[in-house]
Write a protein that holds these residues in place. Structure first.
Motif, PDB file in Angstrom:
ATOM      1  N   LYS A  24      84.653   6.266  25.172  1.00 23.15           N
ATOM      2  CA  LYS A  24      85.408   5.028  25.395  1.00 23.15           C
ATOM      3  C   LYS A  24      85.100   4.429  26.765  1.00 23.15           C
ATOM      4  N   ASN A  77      78.261  -3.219  25.205  1.00 17.19           N
ATOM      5  CA  ASN A  77      79.448  -2.845  25.971  1.00 17.19           C
ATOM      6  C   ASN A  77      79.655  -3.798  27.141  1.00 17.19           C
ATOM      7  N   TYR A 126      82.177   4.795  28.483  1.00 15.97           N
ATOM      8  CA  TYR A 126      80.792   4.313  28.513  1.00 15.97           C
ATOM      9  C   TYR A 126      80.132   4.697  27.196  1.00 15.97           C
ATOM     10  N   PRO A 127      80.150   3.803  26.201  1.00 15.22           N
ATOM     11  CA  PRO A 127      79.671   4.146  24.849  1.00 15.22           C
ATOM     12  C   PRO A 127      78.229   4.641  24.764  1.00 15.22           C
ATOM     13  N   LYS A 143      82.925  -6.464  27.627  1.00 11.84           N
ATOM     14  CA  LYS A 143      83.844  -6.398  28.764  1.00 11.84           C
ATOM     15  C   LYS A 143      84.312  -7.783  29.185  1.00 11.84           C
TER      16      LYS A 143
END
Length: 99
Positions: A49, A93, A51-52, A97
């Motif tokens: 969760k 990701n 840093y995928p 954000k």
């Protein structure tokens, strides 16, 4: 034993994100240090969760290390696939954000 203690206290040695300090915006690598720390603490879902791309990145580095010691058939294709997946996850990701 000291190495284990070092990894468990990794939070004390984390580097600050310079782009976040200077520009106030996360960089694509923001969260990787915390994700590694979470892995060392056994919190694997929290690391994903945070840093995928952490697991594909670790897999890529492990494969590159193995490829330097052993001859692996189709290594070039595997490296390209792992790199593509990792870059895709990092960029996805990063974009999410801001949404």
């Amino acid at each position: 034993m000291q190495l284990v203690v070092y990894f468990l206290r990794l939070e004390e040695y984390m580097l600050p994100c310079f782009s976040k300090q200077i520009f106030g915006v996360d960089c694509p690598g923001c969260g990787i240090q915390r994700a590694i720390s979470l892995i060392f603490h056994g919190e694997f879902i929290a690391a994903f969760k945070m840093y995928p791309a952490i697991y594909t990145l670790l897999l890529l580095f492990a494969f590159l290390l193995a490829d330097s010691f052993f001859t692996i058939k189709y290594a070039g294709k595997i490296i390209i696939i792992l790199t593509t997946i990792t870059v895709f996850l990092i960029l996805t990701n990063y974009i999410l954000k801001f949404l």
